[in-house]
Write an enzyme that holds these catalytic residues in place. Structure first.
Site: not given
Length: 130
Positions: A31, A33, A61, A64
């Site tokens: 992801h 992040e 999410c 993260c």
């Protein structure tokens, strides 16, 4: 997916940038992040990102948000809420959970319309016409 993240130090200098790379790399943890946090940690030479700010287009999410807590990020700034997977305000509040040893300051809704439109337009282009 057009999600981007940047980690800034106390003075606003960029420590790490990231974009969503799951499809490209086949890595479920890639992801934006996570990519940005990894690069920031490498830049700083430490996993501790004390005083840093994580800026991201979409509400993080659970993975993260947890990574930001684990990295000791001081502040999270994000644009669009994620009602399906958001773990900062929408579904959970991982980053400010008093049971955890570290909590983040949260600034949400920065350029919210722009961030939401970026994501909406992306998914509209991917859907088959009909």
């Amino acid at each position: 997916m057009p999600v981007g993240a940047v980690v800034l130090d106390r003075d606003g200098a960029v420590l790490g940038r990231g974009g969503n790379q799951r499809e490209r790399t086949g890595d479920p943890t890639a992801h934006a992040e996570i990519v940005a946090l990894r690069r920031a940690a490498a830049s700083r030479g430490s996993w501790r990102l004390d005083g840093a700010t994580l800026v991201v287009t979409l509400e993080p999410c659970a993975m993260c948000a947890g990574a930001a807590v684990a990295a000791r990020v001081a502040r999270l700034v994000y644009g669009a809420d994620d009602p399906k997977a958001g773990a900062v305000a929408s579904l959970f509040d991982v980053v400010r959970d008093s049971r955890l040893p570290h909590r983040l300051e949260v600034v949400r809704g920065i350029r919210q319309r722009d961030c939401a439109r970026l994501l909406t337009d992306f998914f509209a282009r991917r859907r088959p016409a009909g």
